[in-house]
Structures are given as C-alpha cells and as structure tokens.
Design a protein around this motif. Structure first.
Motif, PDB file in Angstrom:
ATOM      1  N   ASP A  70       0.796  -1.030   0.116  1.00  0.00           N
ATOM      2  CA  ASP A  70       0.110  -0.047   0.103  1.00  0.00           C
ATOM      3  C   ASP A  70       0.709   1.373   0.138  1.00  0.00           C
ATOM      4  O   ASP A  70       0.586   2.446  -0.573  1.00  0.00           O
ATOM      5  N   VAL A  71       1.980   1.378   0.651  1.00  0.00           N
ATOM      6  CA  VAL A  71       2.899   2.166   0.775  1.00  0.00           C
ATOM      7  C   VAL A  71       3.432   2.610  -0.910  1.00  0.00           C
ATOM      8  O   VAL A  71       3.470   3.763  -1.102  1.00  0.00           O
ATOM      9  N   GLU A  72       3.862   1.745  -1.351  1.00  0.00           N
ATOM     10  CA  GLU A  72       4.321   2.006  -2.751  1.00  0.00           C
ATOM     11  C   GLU A  72       3.273   2.273  -3.959  1.00  0.00           C
ATOM     12  O   GLU A  72       3.489   3.369  -4.546  1.00  0.00           O
ATOM     13  N   PHE A  73       2.026   1.871  -3.651  1.00  0.00           N
ATOM     14  CA  PHE A  73       0.784   2.352  -4.392  1.00  0.00           C
ATOM     15  C   PHE A  73       0.683   3.937  -4.056  1.00  0.00           C
ATOM     16  O   PHE A  73       0.394   4.723  -4.939  1.00  0.00           O
ATOM     17  N   SER A  74       0.654   4.110  -2.812  1.00  0.00           N
ATOM     18  CA  SER A  74       0.405   5.887  -2.326  1.00  0.00           C
ATOM     19  C   SER A  74       1.439   6.502  -3.021  1.00  0.00           C
ATOM     20  O   SER A  74       1.170   7.584  -3.326  1.00  0.00           O
ATOM     21  N   LYS A  75       2.906   5.814  -2.748  1.00  0.00           N
ATOM     22  CA  LYS A  75       3.847   6.791  -3.285  1.00  0.00           C
ATOM     23  C   LYS A  75       3.864   7.035  -4.728  1.00  0.00           C
ATOM     24  O   LYS A  75       4.323   7.968  -5.267  1.00  0.00           O
ATOM     25  N   TYR A  76       3.644   5.902  -5.585  1.00  0.00           N
ATOM     26  CA  TYR A  76       3.935   6.047  -7.059  1.00  0.00           C
ATOM     27  C   TYR A  76       2.649   6.311  -8.053  1.00  0.00           C
ATOM     28  O   TYR A  76       2.789   6.726  -8.882  1.00  0.00           O
ATOM     29  N   ILE A  77       1.447   6.044  -7.514  1.00  0.00           N
ATOM     30  CA  ILE A  77       0.337   6.241  -8.062  1.00  0.00           C
ATOM     31  C   ILE A  77      -0.531   7.295  -7.286  1.00  0.00           C
ATOM     32  O   ILE A  77      -0.943   8.407  -7.960  1.00  0.00           O
ATOM     33  N   TYR A  78      -1.027   6.773  -6.169  1.00  0.00           N
ATOM     34  CA  TYR A  78      -2.067   7.706  -5.591  1.00  0.00           C
ATOM     35  C   TYR A  78      -1.592   9.045  -4.576  1.00  0.00           C
ATOM     36  O   TYR A  78      -1.628   8.967  -3.413  1.00  0.00           O
ATOM     37  N   ASN A  79      -0.268   9.595  -5.379  1.00  0.00           N
ATOM     38  CA  ASN A  79       0.213  10.688  -4.676  1.00  0.00           C
ATOM     39  C   ASN A  79      -0.339  11.938  -5.188  1.00  0.00           C
ATOM     40  O   ASN A  79      -1.540  12.007  -5.811  1.00  0.00           O
ATOM     41  N   GLN A  80       0.414  13.016  -4.792  1.00  0.00           N
ATOM     42  CA  GLN A  80      -0.244  14.547  -5.065  1.00  0.00           C
ATOM     43  C   GLN A  80      -0.320  15.137  -6.463  1.00  0.00           C
ATOM     44  O   GLN A  80      -0.998  15.725  -6.986  1.00  0.00           O
ATOM     45  N   ASP A  81       0.289  14.019  -7.417  1.00  0.00           N
ATOM     46  CA  ASP A  81       0.121  14.250  -8.781  1.00  0.00           C
ATOM     47  C   ASP A  81      -0.819  13.401  -9.590  1.00  0.00           C
ATOM     48  O   ASP A  81      -0.889  13.538 -10.699  1.00  0.00           O
ATOM     49  N   TYR A  82      -1.531  12.699  -8.898  1.00  0.00           N
ATOM     50  CA  TYR A  82      -2.553  11.781  -9.378  1.00  0.00           C
ATOM     51  C   TYR A  82      -3.705  12.401 -10.096  1.00  0.00           C
ATOM     52  O   TYR A  82      -4.363  12.218 -11.144  1.00  0.00           O
ATOM     53  N   VAL A  83      -4.197  14.012  -9.553  1.00  0.00           N
ATOM     54  CA  VAL A  83      -5.261  14.472 -10.226  1.00  0.00           C
ATOM     55  C   VAL A  83      -4.798  15.104 -11.626  1.00  0.00           C
ATOM     56  O   VAL A  83      -5.808  15.105 -12.240  1.00  0.00           O
ATOM     57  N   GLN A  84      -3.597  14.965 -11.925  1.00  0.00           N
ATOM     58  CA  GLN A  84      -3.204  15.283 -13.429  1.00  0.00           C
ATOM     59  C   GLN A  84      -3.504  14.214 -14.335  1.00  0.00           C
ATOM     60  O   GLN A  84      -3.942  14.513 -15.588  1.00  0.00           O
ATOM     61  N   VAL A  85      -3.660  13.013 -13.927  1.00  0.00           N
ATOM     62  CA  VAL A  85      -4.014  11.685 -14.646  1.00  0.00           C
ATOM     63  C   VAL A  85      -5.526  11.379 -14.614  1.00  0.00           C
ATOM     64  O   VAL A  85      -6.047  10.517 -15.287  1.00  0.00           O
TER      65      VAL A  85
END
Length: 258
Positions: A70-85
């Motif tokens: 879950d930490v990796e998903f949060s870091k690499y996908i569901y991070n602060q830049d997710y809104v861009q995609v």
C-alpha cells in the motif's frame, strides 16, 4: 531499459479469475495515462509494465503490481500528482455518481445503508449526508475519509472506478462481501474491454493506463466469472455500470433498470 525483457521469454501464469493460462500480451510505459485521450502525454518513465491476457475468460492484468505494498501504491500512483491523470475524481465524478443515486433511490433512502468503497476524498458520501442519507465512505489510499469497522454492514455498496485498480480481485470480492448486508447489492462501475483487447495485438486501449492504477481490465465474461466464483449474480445497467447481488436484488435496486 524500456524493453529489457522480450515478451516471448516471459513465463505464462494462471489467471486468477478462471485458472486458465494467461500469456504475456504487451508492455507499456508506466506513465501511460487515461488523459492521453484528451491530449496529455506524460514523459516516458522508462519503467516497463507488462500486461497478461487470458484467452479463456478475457481478463487482462499487470501481475507485477501484486508485489506492491500500500505504501508503494500511495507513493507512486495515488500521490499528489494523481489529479493530473484523473482530474474528474476530485469533484466531477463524485457529484455525478451522487446525482445518479439520488435520482434512482431518493424515494428509498430511509431504507438504504450506503457505503462508498474506494471513495477518494469521501465527497460522494458527504453530498448524500447533506440529503439525510445514511452514507459512509472508505478508501485505503485517502487520508480524509470516514473510518468503518469490520462489523459494519451495508445494503448498498458502491465501488465506482475501483475494480480496475485492484491487483487481487478475489481479495476485493471477499472484502466487499464482508461489508454487504444479506439482501443487499453492490453497484460497480468499470469499463469492459470487449472490442478493445485481443490476443496477439498491441494494448492500445486508453483505459489500460498504469499511471492511473488501471492494472486489472475486465471483459464481460471475466467479470461474470469472477462474480459467480464468489456467489454473486450480475446484471449490467450499461457497458460501464453493473449490479452484483446474491439470491435476489433488492426491490428498490430494480429502479436502475426502469
């Protein structure tokens, strides 16, 4: 290196839905995102994401993500830049989904105990709560949603844009069942891959986007088989909206089809 592994050298693996053999289908860059259909192309990350395809049931998936925490998903996908995609997840989609529920079920809201599973910020539930619905939200990757405990039961569970994000689809089904009250139903939104994914062809479908976390892609058949494996019947409202239920759909649930 982007193509560091030849697809023909990859091992086959069992399909987690039907158990048949799934073969390597294609490789895409990690930064392939859904917003490419609107003209946004991220820089290549250089990280190869391999998708497999089961010709028996039509399930397509990226197995490497099953190793992620879950930490990796949060870091690499569901991070602060997710809104861009996925800019629609902030307001547009929760508001639209709330409006759909109100339209179909407002006359029965006093009978409904609702859980929005995979809720993001929890906006959908907050909208319903202002209309005096009994609604709660849960999302493992969001920090500002309501907490629920394992004993809570709901007769309407919504899983909007959730199924394609999950690497362990059997685990998801088991979790949803634990939250579902007998006689309840689950409303699932996920696009179906029929007509978009084929064996021995490149994976060009816009919905196959690892940067969005779209790592499990369902055909109509694979979604039906998954549902049946866990004791559910399934009835599709549209190609992107589906109802899962056990012995009988709630009488108020039939309003979706009227």
């Amino acid at each position: 290196m982007y193509r560091e592994r030849n697809l023909e050298m990859l091992d086959n693996m069992p399909c987690q839905i039907c158990g048949d053999i799934a073969k390597p289908l294609d490789v895409v860059d990690f930064n392939k995102c859904c917003e490419e259909r609107r003209g946004l192309f991220l820089r290549f990350s250089g990280i190869a994401v391999y998708y497999y395809f089961c010709s028996q049931c039509g399930f397509c998936f990226a197995p490497d993500f099953r190793k992620w925490s879950d930490v990796e998903f949060s870091k690499y996908i569901y991070n602060q830049d997710y809104v861009q995609v996925d800019p629609d997840y902030v307001e547009a989609r929760p508001k639209s989904n709330a409006a759909l529920l109100v339209h179909h079920f407002k006359a029965h809201k006093d009978r409904i105990r609702h859980l929005d599973f995979g809720s993001g910020s929890g906006l959908l539930s907050r909208i319903l709560q202002t209309l005096n619905w009994k609604s709660n939200s849960y999302d493992p990757f969001a920090h500002n949603t309501n907490q629920i405990n394992g004993s809570d039961k709901f007769n309407l569970i919504t899983a909007y844009e959730v199924f394609e994000h999950v690497s362990d689809v059997n685990g998801l089904m088991a979790q949803l069942f634990e939250f579902m009250e007998p006689g309840g139903m689950i409303l699932v939104s996920t696009l179906l891959s029929d007509g978009y994914i084929f064996p021995h062809q490149r994976l060009a479908w816009w919905y196959a986007s690892p940067r969005n976390g779209h790592i499990s892609l369902f055909s109509k058949n694979s979604l039906e088989v998954l549902s049946k494996n866990h004791g559910f019947s399934i009835k599709s409202v549209s190609p992107g909206l589906h109802v899962l239920y056990r012995e009988k759909m709630p009488d108020w649930g039939m309003r979706l089809f009227s």
